[in-house]
Design an enzyme around this catalytic site. Structure first.
Site, PDB file in Angstrom:
ATOM      1  N   ARG A  47      43.883 -15.503  -8.135  1.00 52.81           N
ATOM      2  CA  ARG A  47      44.578 -15.955  -6.930  1.00 52.81           C
ATOM      3  C   ARG A  47      44.751 -17.474  -6.911  1.00 52.81           C
ATOM      4  O   ARG A  47      44.702 -18.111  -5.863  1.00 52.81           O
ATOM      5  CB  ARG A  47      43.869 -15.471  -5.666  1.00 52.81           C
ATOM      6  N   ARG A  51      47.317 -19.015  -0.759  1.00 57.33           N
ATOM      7  CA  ARG A  51      47.438 -19.672   0.548  1.00 57.33           C
ATOM      8  C   ARG A  51      46.536 -20.891   0.717  1.00 57.33           C
ATOM      9  O   ARG A  51      46.688 -21.635   1.677  1.00 57.33           O
ATOM     10  CB  ARG A  51      47.147 -18.667   1.672  1.00 57.33           C
ATOM     11  N   ARG A  60      58.170 -19.300   1.978  1.00 63.28           N
ATOM     12  CA  ARG A  60      58.285 -18.119   2.839  1.00 63.28           C
ATOM     13  C   ARG A  60      57.315 -17.014   2.440  1.00 63.28           C
ATOM     14  O   ARG A  60      57.233 -15.984   3.101  1.00 63.28           O
ATOM     15  CB  ARG A  60      59.727 -17.602   2.847  1.00 63.28           C
ATOM     16  N   ASP A  96      52.100  -8.673  -6.919  1.00 64.67           N
ATOM     17  CA  ASP A  96      51.062  -7.930  -6.214  1.00 64.67           C
ATOM     18  C   ASP A  96      50.879  -6.575  -6.884  1.00 64.67           C
ATOM     19  O   ASP A  96      51.837  -6.010  -7.416  1.00 64.67           O
ATOM     20  CB  ASP A  96      51.460  -7.724  -4.745  1.00 64.67           C
ATOM     21  N   TYR A 174      44.612   2.627  -1.947  1.00 65.31           N
ATOM     22  CA  TYR A 174      45.574   2.115  -0.970  1.00 65.31           C
ATOM     23  C   TYR A 174      46.545   3.202  -0.516  1.00 65.31           C
ATOM     24  O   TYR A 174      46.894   3.300   0.663  1.00 65.31           O
ATOM     25  CB  TYR A 174      46.360   0.946  -1.562  1.00 65.31           C
TER      26      TYR A 174
END
Length: 377
Positions: A47, A51, A60, A96, A174
Site C-alpha cells: 500500500r 491515502r 479523485r 484492487d 468478500y
C-alpha cells in the site's frame, strides 16, 4: 527522483510488446526475489501508493475508488507517486483485488469509512450461476493491463513493477460476506455446510486468476504477488483443504501459462497474512518469495522455510508511528534477524492512511543504510 514528472501518465500511442520497455536500471528487488546476492536489502511497502500521501488524497481516488482503478492514467500516476518521494526498490501497480469479482459480474462499491461492499453477495449455491465464465475475466480487465503497460513505460527502467491479485479464499470471503468481516463466519459456514459449492467457487476464482496474472506479465509486470489476506481466519485443517491447494494451483498454472505464451518467468510472492501455521507448506507452494506479517519471528521463519525461498517483510506497520530514531533501531534489529541475503524488506501489512510520509521515508532509508553496514561487517 524528479524524472517521474506529473505529466508522464498520458496513454501510449500503441500497446508495446514487453521487449519494447526501457532497460531496467535497478534490479536489486528481482535479484533478491530469485535468491541471488545483492549489495543491499531491497525495500518496498505494501500500500505504498495510498491515502497516507497528501498527493494521493488530492486525486479523485479518495472519492471514487473503482472508477480510478479503471483509469490507466490515474493508476499510473498513483503508482508513481511514492517513487517521487522515496528511493523504493520496486513499484506495485495501483489496483484492487476486488476487480476480479467485479469482472465475474458482481457489483462492488467502495463505501467511505466502511470499505468494499457487495450489495448482492453470494448467499445460496445457486448464486454461483450468476457469475460470468472465468475465461472472460482477463478480457474484462484490459484496463489493468493498460495501466501496467503505461506505468512500465513511465518508470523508464528505474525499478521493477509488481503486479498482484487476491488469492481464491480471500476473494471468496468478500463475495460471500458482502464486505469485510471480523469473523468470516458466513464464508466459513459455506466451507462447513457447502464444501462442494465452496470448491466450485474456489475453482472458478482460480480459473479467473491464472489468465489475469499471465496477462499482467504480458502487459509488463516483472513480479507477481498473491494476497491471501484472510488466511488467519482458517485453522490449519481448513487452510490445507480450501486455501493451499488453490494457492499452489495458481503458481503452477501461471508458470505454465507464461511458458506457453513465450514469456520469461517472473518471481512470484505469496503473502498469507496470519498464516504462520502453514509457513512450511507455503514455502513449498511454488513461490520464490514468502511474505511474512509482523507476528512471525524472522529467525524462526527462516528455520522453518529453509534456504530455498526468499522471505519478505515484516515490520509492524504501527512501528512507523514511532520516532524516526526508533524506526532506525527497529529496522536494524529486523535486518539482523533476517540476515543479509534472500530477503526483501517490507512491512508486515499495508501502510495505514494516518501515517506520516516522513516516517515511511525514514523506514526506507534505514533499510538501505543498515543493510549496507550489515554487509560490510
Amino acid at each position: 527522483m524528479d524524472t517521474l514528472v506529473r505529466e508522464t501518465c498520458s496513454p501510449p500511442t500503441s500497446s508495446p510488446k514487453p521487449q519494447g520497455f526501457p532497460e531496467l536500471k535497478n534490479d536489486t528487488f528481482l535479484r533478491a526475489a530469485w535468491g541471488e546476492e545483492t549489495d543491499y536489502t531491497p525495500v518496498w511497502c505494501m500500500r505504498q501508493a495510498g491515502r497516507y500521501l497528501p498527493e494521493f488524497r488530492e486525486t479523485r481516488a479518495a472519492q471514487d475508488f473503482f472508477s480510478t482503478c479503471r483509469s490507466p492514467e490515474a493508476c499510473c500516476e498513483l503508482t508513481l507517486q511514492p517513487l517521487r518521494r522515496f528511493p523504493l526498490d520496486a513499484a506495485i501497480i495501483f489496483s484492487d483485488i476486488l476487480v476480479v469479482p467485479q469482472a465475474l459480474g458482481m457489483e462492488v462499491t467502495m463505501v467511505p469509512g466502511k470499505g468494499p461492499s457487495f450489495p448482492e453477495p453470494l448467499r445460496e449455491e445457486r448464486d454461483l450461476e450468476r457469475l460470468r465464465d472465468p475465461a472472460t475475466v482477463a478480457s474484462e480487465l484490459g484496463y489493468v493491463f493498460q495501466a501496467i503497460t503505461l506505468t512500465r513505460q513511465q518508470l523508464a527502467g528505474r525499478v521493477p513493477l509488481i503486479g498482484f491479485a487476491g488469492a481464491p479464499w480471500t476473494l471468496m470471503t468478500y463475495m460471500v460476506e458482502g464486505g469485510g468481516s471480523s469473523t468470516m463466519s458466513q464464508a466459513k459456514r459455506w466451507l462447513y455446510q457447502r464444501p462442494q459449492a465452496s470448491h466450485q467457487l474456489l475453482r472458478i476464482l482460480t480459473d479467473a486468476l491464472v489468465p489475469y496474472l499471465v496477462g499482467q506479465v504480458a502487459a509488463g509486470a516483472q513480479a507477481l504477488q498473491l494476497f491471501e489476506s484472510h488466511a488467519g481466519h482458517l485453522g490449519p485443517q481448513l487452510f490445507s483443504k480450501f486455501a493451499l491447494p488453490y494457492i499452489r494451483d495458481v503458481s503452477k498454472r501461471v508458470k505454465a501459462g507464461l511458458q506457453e505464451a513465450g514469456l520469461a518467468p517472473v518471481p512470484m510472492i505469496i503473502f498469507a497474512k496470519d498464516g504462520h501455521f502453514a509457513l512450511e507448506e507455503l514455502a513449498q507452494a511454488g513461490y520464490e518469495v514468502v511474505g511474512l506479517d509482523w507476528t512471525v519471528a524472522p529467525e524462526k521463519a527462516r528455520e522453518r522455510v529453509g534456504k530455498t525461498v526468499t522471505l519478505q517483510g515484516n515490520l509492524d506497520p504501527c512501528a512507523l508511528y514511532a520516532s524516526e530514531e526508533e524506526i532506525g533501531k527497529l529496522v536494524q534489529q529486523m535486518l539482523n534477524d533476517f540476515g543479509p541475503q534472500r530477503y526483501i524488506a517490507n512491512l508486515g501489512h499495508g501502510l495505514y492512511p494516518d501515517m506520516d510520509p516522513e516516517h515511511v521515508g525514514a523506514f526506507v532509508d534505514a533499510v538501505h543504510k543498515h543493510s549496507r553496514l550489515l554487509r560490510q561487517n
